[in-house]
Design an enzyme around this catalytic site. Structure first.
Site, PDB file in Angstrom:
ATOM      1  N   GLU A 128       3.877  -2.934  -8.502  1.00  0.00           N
ATOM      2  CA  GLU A 128       2.417  -2.879  -8.355  1.00  0.00           C
ATOM      3  C   GLU A 128       1.768  -2.165  -9.538  1.00  0.00           C
ATOM      4  O   GLU A 128       0.678  -2.521  -9.979  1.00  0.00           O
ATOM      5  CB  GLU A 128       2.042  -2.165  -7.048  1.00  0.00           C
ATOM      6  CG  GLU A 128       2.430  -2.910  -5.797  1.00  0.00           C
ATOM      7  CD  GLU A 128       1.691  -4.230  -5.666  1.00  0.00           C
ATOM      8  OE1 GLU A 128       2.025  -5.163  -6.413  1.00  0.00           O
ATOM      9  OE2 GLU A 128       0.781  -4.330  -4.829  1.00  0.00           O
ATOM     10  N   THR A 181      -8.337  -7.324 -10.973  1.00  0.00           N
ATOM     11  CA  THR A 181      -8.193  -6.116 -10.153  1.00  0.00           C
ATOM     12  C   THR A 181      -8.788  -4.916 -10.891  1.00  0.00           C
ATOM     13  O   THR A 181      -9.428  -4.056 -10.287  1.00  0.00           O
ATOM     14  CB  THR A 181      -6.696  -5.860  -9.837  1.00  0.00           C
ATOM     15  OG1 THR A 181      -6.166  -7.044  -9.261  1.00  0.00           O
ATOM     16  CG2 THR A 181      -6.507  -4.716  -8.872  1.00  0.00           C
TER      17      THR A 181
HETATM   18  P1  ADP Z   1      -3.209 -10.134  -5.878  1.00  0.00           P
HETATM   19  O1  ADP Z   1      -4.651  -9.917  -6.244  1.00  0.00           O
HETATM   20  O2  ADP Z   1      -2.963 -11.449  -5.233  1.00  0.00           O
HETATM   21  O3  ADP Z   1      -2.674  -8.990  -5.105  1.00  0.00           O
HETATM   22  P2  ADP Z   1      -2.256  -8.947  -8.147  1.00  0.00           P
HETATM   23  O4  ADP Z   1      -3.553  -8.690  -8.861  1.00  0.00           O
HETATM   24  O5  ADP Z   1      -1.629  -7.840  -7.378  1.00  0.00           O
HETATM   25  O6  ADP Z   1      -2.420 -10.210  -7.223  1.00  0.00           O
HETATM   26  O7  ADP Z   1      -1.160  -9.377  -9.211  1.00  0.00           O
HETATM   27  C1  ADP Z   1      -1.370 -10.312 -10.170  1.00  0.00           C
HETATM   28  C2  ADP Z   1      -0.941  -9.779 -11.547  1.00  0.00           C
HETATM   29  O8  ADP Z   1       0.453  -9.449 -11.596  1.00  0.00           O
HETATM   30  C3  ADP Z   1      -1.166 -10.857 -12.581  1.00  0.00           C
HETATM   31  O9  ADP Z   1      -1.637 -10.228 -13.752  1.00  0.00           O
HETATM   32  C4  ADP Z   1       0.227 -11.420 -12.810  1.00  0.00           C
HETATM   33  O10 ADP Z   1       0.389 -11.971 -14.106  1.00  0.00           O
HETATM   34  C5  ADP Z   1       1.121 -10.195 -12.623  1.00  0.00           C
HETATM   35  N1  ADP Z   1       2.489 -10.557 -12.203  1.00  0.00           N
HETATM   36  C6  ADP Z   1       3.637 -10.290 -12.850  1.00  0.00           C
HETATM   37  N2  ADP Z   1       4.694 -10.752 -12.162  1.00  0.00           N
HETATM   38  C7  ADP Z   1       4.220 -11.346 -11.054  1.00  0.00           C
HETATM   39  C8  ADP Z   1       4.830 -12.018  -9.963  1.00  0.00           C
HETATM   40  N3  ADP Z   1       6.149 -12.186  -9.861  1.00  0.00           N
HETATM   41  N4  ADP Z   1       4.020 -12.484  -8.993  1.00  0.00           N
HETATM   42  C9  ADP Z   1       2.684 -12.329  -9.079  1.00  0.00           C
HETATM   43  N5  ADP Z   1       2.052 -11.715 -10.084  1.00  0.00           N
HETATM   44  C10 ADP Z   1       2.803 -11.213 -11.076  1.00  0.00           C
END
Ligand code: ADP
Length: 308
Positions: A128, A181
């Site tokens: 995270e 984010t």
């Molecule tokens: P969400 O808003 O759905 O929670 P996040 O903002 O937590 O998504 O995560 C997305 C970010 O994490 C993007 O920048 C993405 O490129 C990066 N990332 C790296 N590895 C992964 C992965 N295995 N799955 C999803 N996102 C990833």
């Protein structure tokens, strides 16, 4: 066991009144992942289906979270990971958390479960941190513990599993707009008024009590956010319209999922949750924004093995 296939649930963080401390896991929305032991040390991501994401171990949350686990284990081999990515990154339903969680949970199973759930949350939080610069636990904790999970404290990390009433269903709508984010964090203020604090912790206490006593009316009364939603909702076109329609259609409550743009509503019963889905969908039909919509039970188990 040499290899394992796992379901990694999507998660709704914050759940209105629990910014950064409360989250829930969904039962039928999530990624799939295959993790295999290798003689060669280290972690290799060999395939990602569904989304464009980095294969480099240090740039993928599955790799980073897995490395955090490897560092604490006495296993001298490595792992190979395949990811079937069904949750779009940046959707606000825990795309990164699903990969971080799936990775460390699967490795722990393959190593004979040397680590506790709390330790797995700590490893997954490293993923995270890579995704959003903040090692928050409100997505990874419910993904690992299942159901609702409360992060009572970060230092030391203290996760409290919360009872999940069986008839509780979520409706999630994901308008296909991008909100970083980091932008949705930047918009937040660093202080809140005492008046809003009192309303907020009243609601969080009410929500937790409602979940344990399975009092759906109390859950509904408590699903109101006085701190974050008023600031963040302006980044999501159609938010107020969706919320009004969800409540009018009979939802218990409605709010922003994680840092958005997804919006969630909770309902008593699947039929009710489907009715909410039908009534909120036309907001984005009218605005002309594409969207995904999901109706899901709250997952009582969290990340789990998929048997072929
Ligand atoms: P969400 O808003 O759905 O929670 P996040 O903002 O937590 O998504 O995560 C997305 C970010 O994490 C993007 O920048 C993405 O490129 C990066 N990332 C790296 N590895 C992964 C992965 N295995 N799955 C999803 N996102 C990833």
């Amino acid at each position: 066991m040499e290899a394992i296939k796992v379901f990694c649930p999507a998660t709704i963080a914050n759940v209105s009144c629990g910014f950064d401390v409360l989250g829930l896991a969904l039962e039928n929305v999530g990624d799939e992942m295959e993790v295999r032991k290798t003689e060669k040390p280290g972690i290799r991501i060999t395939e990602i289906i569904g989304q464009e994401l980095p294969l480099e171990t240090n740039k993928n949350v599955a790799g980073v979270a897995g490395l955090a686990l490897l560092k604490q284990s006495n296993y001298d081999g490595g792992f190979e990971i395949k990811i079937n990515k069904k949750i779009k990154p940046g959707s606000g339903i825990g795309s990164s958390a699903a990969s971080s969680t799936g990775s460390v949970w699967a490795m722990n199973e393959l190593l004979g479960k040397p680590f506790s759930k709390l330790e797995l949350v700590q490893f997954a939080m490293e993923g995270e941190k890579l995704a959003s610069n903040v090692a928050h636990a409100d997505n990874v904790a419910p993904a690992i513990f299942g159901g609702f999970a409360l992060v009572r404290s970060y230092t030391p990390l203290d996760i409290v599993p919360i009872n999940t009433p069986p008839a509780l269903f979520a409706t999630v709508i994901h308008p296909q707009i991008e909100i970083k984010t980091s932008d949705s964090r930047k918009i937040l203020k660093t202080s809140i008024t005492l008046e809003n604090g009192i309303k907020q912790w009243g609601n969080l206490g009410g929500l937790i009590a409602g979940l344990f006593t399975e009092d759906y009316h109390l859950i509904g009364r408590s699903l109101e956010d006085y701190v974050v939603e008023p600031l963040r909702s302006i980044l999501i076109p159609g938010f107020n319209d969706v919320k009004t329609k969800a409540i009018n259609a009979g939802a218990l409550g409605c709010g922003i999922s994680g840092s958005g743009p997804s919006i969630f509503a909770l309902s008593k019963g699947e039929e009710q949750a489907k009715k909410v889905a039908t009534s909120i969908a036309n907001t984005y039909d009218n605005i002309g924004v594409a969207y995904d919509i999901h109706v899901s039970k709250i997952c009582s188990k969290g990340v789990k093995e998929i048997k072929n």
